[in-house]
Every structure is written in structure tokens, then in C-alpha cells.
Design a protein around this motif. Structure first.
Motif, short mmCIF file in Angstrom:
data_model
loop_
_atom_site.label_atom_id
_atom_site.label_comp_id
_atom_site.label_asym_id
_atom_site.label_seq_id
_atom_site.Cartn_x
_atom_site.Cartn_y
_atom_site.Cartn_z
N UNK A 14 0.83 -1.21 0.00
CA UNK A 14 0.00 0.00 0.00
C UNK A 14 0.87 1.27 0.00
N UNK A 15 1.88 1.27 0.87
CA UNK A 15 2.77 2.43 0.94
C UNK A 15 3.54 2.58 -0.37
N UNK A 16 3.99 1.44 -0.93
CA UNK A 16 4.74 1.47 -2.19
C UNK A 16 3.91 2.07 -3.31
N UNK A 17 2.65 1.68 -3.37
CA UNK A 17 1.79 2.18 -4.45
C UNK A 17 1.47 3.66 -4.24
N UNK A 18 1.16 4.03 -3.02
CA UNK A 18 0.86 5.45 -2.77
C UNK A 18 2.05 6.32 -3.16
N UNK A 19 3.24 5.85 -2.81
CA UNK A 19 4.44 6.62 -3.11
C UNK A 19 4.71 6.64 -4.62
N UNK A 20 4.49 5.50 -5.29
CA UNK A 20 4.70 5.44 -6.74
C UNK A 20 3.79 6.43 -7.46
N UNK A 21 2.55 6.50 -7.02
CA UNK A 21 1.59 7.40 -7.66
C UNK A 21 1.95 8.86 -7.38
N UNK A 22 2.30 9.14 -6.12
CA UNK A 22 2.63 10.53 -5.75
C UNK A 22 3.83 11.02 -6.56
N UNK A 23 4.85 10.19 -6.69
CA UNK A 23 6.05 10.61 -7.44
C UNK A 23 5.72 10.80 -8.92
N UNK A 24 4.94 9.87 -9.48
CA UNK A 24 4.58 9.99 -10.90
C UNK A 24 3.82 11.30 -11.16
N UNK A 25 2.94 11.66 -10.22
CA UNK A 25 2.20 12.92 -10.37
C UNK A 25 3.14 14.11 -10.32
N UNK A 26 4.07 14.05 -9.38
CA UNK A 26 5.04 15.13 -9.22
C UNK A 26 5.88 15.32 -10.48
N UNK A 27 6.25 14.23 -11.11
CA UNK A 27 7.10 14.30 -12.32
C UNK A 27 6.27 14.73 -13.53
N UNK A 28 4.94 14.61 -13.42
CA UNK A 28 4.08 15.05 -14.52
C UNK A 28 3.66 13.95 -15.48
N UNK A 29 3.67 12.70 -15.01
CA UNK A 29 3.16 11.61 -15.84
C UNK A 29 1.63 11.74 -15.90
N UNK A 30 1.05 11.83 -17.09
CA UNK A 30 -0.42 11.88 -17.17
C UNK A 30 -0.99 10.57 -16.61
N UNK A 31 -1.97 10.67 -15.73
CA UNK A 31 -2.46 9.46 -15.05
C UNK A 31 -3.00 8.42 -16.02
N UNK A 32 -3.49 8.85 -17.18
CA UNK A 32 -4.00 7.86 -18.14
C UNK A 32 -2.86 7.08 -18.81
N UNK A 33 -1.63 7.52 -18.58
CA UNK A 33 -0.49 6.77 -19.12
C UNK A 33 0.26 5.99 -18.03
N UNK A 34 -0.37 5.86 -16.86
CA UNK A 34 0.27 5.15 -15.74
C UNK A 34 -0.51 3.87 -15.43
N UNK A 35 0.19 2.75 -15.48
CA UNK A 35 -0.43 1.47 -15.12
C UNK A 35 0.24 0.99 -13.84
N UNK A 36 -0.54 0.84 -12.77
CA UNK A 36 0.00 0.31 -11.51
C UNK A 36 -0.33 -1.18 -11.48
N UNK A 37 0.70 -2.01 -11.34
CA UNK A 37 0.46 -3.45 -11.40
C UNK A 37 0.53 -4.12 -10.03
N UNK A 38 0.08 -5.37 -9.99
CA UNK A 38 0.07 -6.19 -8.76
C UNK A 38 -0.77 -5.55 -7.66
#
Ligand SMILES: [Zn+2]
Length: 303
Positions: free
Chosen positions: A149-173
Motif C-alpha cells: 500500500x505504501x509502495x503504491x501510494x508513493x509510486x503514484x505521488x512521485x509519478x504525479x510530481x514528475x508530470x506523468x499523465x495518469x492515463x499513461x500510468x499502469x500500476x500493477x500487482x
């Protein structure tokens, strides 16, 4: 319609470690397309050349090998989180990204993200996200087995910060504890079905019953460990049995993955809808998948 007449996309499978029997069974079960993300290979690599040869095989030989069984093979290129912790080597591997990640058949940067959630993993993740943003690529994120849970929350937060459009982000497992974080971020939520574990087909069905099919993707992540390259069609069959609608099954086992990864511009959807043309007289660098067997050649595919 019986599940076996459907077509499937397994958007996460390490098919390099599977046999031709697996490829035949996958094709027979209706798997038309797969994505093979670059990952750890079980034994830590010690030189950058091992990564180069591995990346080359994902875009070369493995693509050819799958095609010989009627399966369209795409891949994702990236430095996995586990080996990101060897920082000297990690830097050398990250230098390779432009050379391999922009090649034909590469649909994402991946699988990248966190394993033990270390600063070195974060550095490699950030650099690869920046590369993905610069090149408008889709990102496939591996999530840790521990502290997921912490790993995913952090992965999403960092991707947002870097400017990855959420529709281009696939979170697996993902699992039940992380699905809401992933879906509410706007990212795609992929689920790996491992045989004889907590995240099996039954639980996947319950998740689809509860959350529906929007942005939800089923995959096998089959590799060299105990895993099942038929997880996707098996889960679809169970969904059908449990009365889940055809459209929810179709989205979670085919069209969502197609929508997510065809943003790469690398997937010819029309070609995937046609029946596969198998020509086993073809060679790759003078090599065939056959060992004296009769070659299958283009013609009507027997059912
Ligand atoms: Zn994987």
C-alpha cells in the motif's frame, strides 16, 4: 459464448522463461497479444552487457518466437526496482534506455517502481519517469510484495510530481487494499493472478463484481517461478461462470490493456483482430523455433 472463443491480452508475462508448450497453450486458449516487461531474471546481473543482451532479446528473438505461435509480442523496457539497488550498474543501465525503449514493439517504460522502497530505487524510478514524460511513453509500475500500500501510494505521488499523465500510468500487482488508491488517482489498476495464492481468480471476480471494469486489467505475470501463463483466460472463464457480464470480461481481459498500451502508437489493433498468420518457415538470424517438425504456414487456422 464460451470463454474459449474469446480473445485475450495478457499485458504482463515474462515469456522468455516459458516453453513453446506454454506458447501453444496460450494461443489455443485465445491469447492473441502479450506484453513482456523487462524485469529481474532471478540471478542479479553483474555487468551492463547482460542487460543489453536481455533488452535485445525482448525486442528481437522473443518477439519472433511468440509470432511463430500466433501471438503478438510487445515489451516494456526499463530497469527493475530490485537491481536499481546496485547503483553503479543502475547508472549504466539507465544510459541504455534511449537505445532500447524507443524501438519498435516497445509499448511502455517498465516494469519500474519499488521493491524494498529504498532511496536508490526511488532515484532510478524518477529518472525513468522523466524519460517517459520526455518521450510521451506509457509507464508500467511494479508494486512491492511487502508494504504494497505504501509502495503504491508513493509510486503514484512521485509519478504525479514528475508530470506523468495518469492515463499513461499502469500500476500493477494491486489487491483489495490498494485498488481504491490506484483507481482514484486516475491510473489503470492491473491485477496479477497467481495460482494458489491470495490473489487468485476468485478474488479477482469479487473485485470486478464490486468495482466494475473501468480501468481494471487482469494479467498473469507468469515467469520462471510458480505461475500460470493461462491466468487471464482462466479468470475470464470463472468470471463467466459467476455471471459477470461479457462486457466486463472483455474489458478486463482485452480492451482495457489494449487502450492503455496502444497510447504508445505501437499496437496495430486491426491486425490483432484478424486471425493470426503463422509462418514457421520464417527464421530469425537464421534460427527457427522448429527442431525438424513440419512448419505451420499461412492458411485457415483450425479451431
Ligand atoms: Zn513482472
Amino acid at each position: 459464448m464460451p470463454a474459449r472463443a474469446m480473445r485475450f491480452f495478457d499485458p504482463h508475462i515474462h515469456v522468455t522463461s516459458r516453453t513453446t508448450d506454454d506458447l501453444e497453450a496460450m494461443a489455443a486458449a485465445g491469447i492473441r497479444a502479450i506484453i513482456e516487461p523487462a524485469f529481474w531474471v532471478g540471478q542479479p546481473r553483474t555487468t551492463v552487457g547482460s542487460f543489453e543482451d536481455y533488452f535485445a532479446s525482448l525486442i528481437g528473438w522473443e518477439r519472433f518466437r511468440a509470432s511463430q505461435f500466433g501471438i503478438a509480442h510487445f515489451c516494456a523496457i526499463g530497469l527493475n526496482s530490485k537491481e536499481a539497488n546496485n547503483e553503479r550498474l543502475a547508472d549504466e543501465v539507465l544510459e541504455l534506455l534511449p537505445r532500447y525503449a524507443l524501438k519498435e514493439g516497445v509499448v511502455a517504460v517498465g516494469e519500474i517502481g519499488f521493491d524494498e522502497i529504498t532511496p536508490a530505487e526511488e532515484r532510478a524510478y524518477v529518472r525513468q519517469l522523466e524519460f517517459a514524460v520526455e518521450n510521451e511513453m506509457v509507464v508500467m509500475v511494479h508494486s512491492p510484495h511487502r508494504d504494497k500500500k505504501r509502495g503504491i501510494q508513493r509510486s503514484i505521488a512521485i509519478a504525479k510530481e514528475i508530470g506523468v499523465p495518469m492515463e499513461r500510468l499502469v500500476i500493477d500487482h494491486n489487491n483489495e487494499e490498494t485498488v481504491e488508491d490506484t483507481l482514484s488517482s486516475g491510473a489503470w489498476a492491473a491485477f496479477t493472478i497467481y495460482p494458489h495464492t491470495k490473489m487468485g481468480s476468485e478474488r479477482m471476480c469479487s473485485l470486478v463484481e464490486r468495482y466494475g471494469s473501468e480501468r481494471i486489467i487482469v494479467d498473469s505475470s507468469a515467469d520462471w517461478g510458480v505461475s500460470d501463463p493461462l491466468s487471464v483466460p482462466r479468470t475470464a472463464a470463472l468470471m463467466l461462470e459467476r455471471g459477470i457480464s461479457q462486457s466486463d470480461i472483455e474489458r478486463t481481459t482485452w480492451s482495457n490493456a489494449l487502450a492503455a498500451y496502444s497510447q504508445s502508437g505501437q499496437i496495430d489493433t486491426e491486425a490483432l483482430l484478424a486471425s493470426p498468420e503463422i509462418d514457421q518457415t520464417k527464421l530469425y538470424n537464421d534460427n527457427s523455433v522448429l527442431r525438424g517438425q513440419e512448419a505451420k504456414v499461412p492458411g485457415p487456422v483450425p479451431n
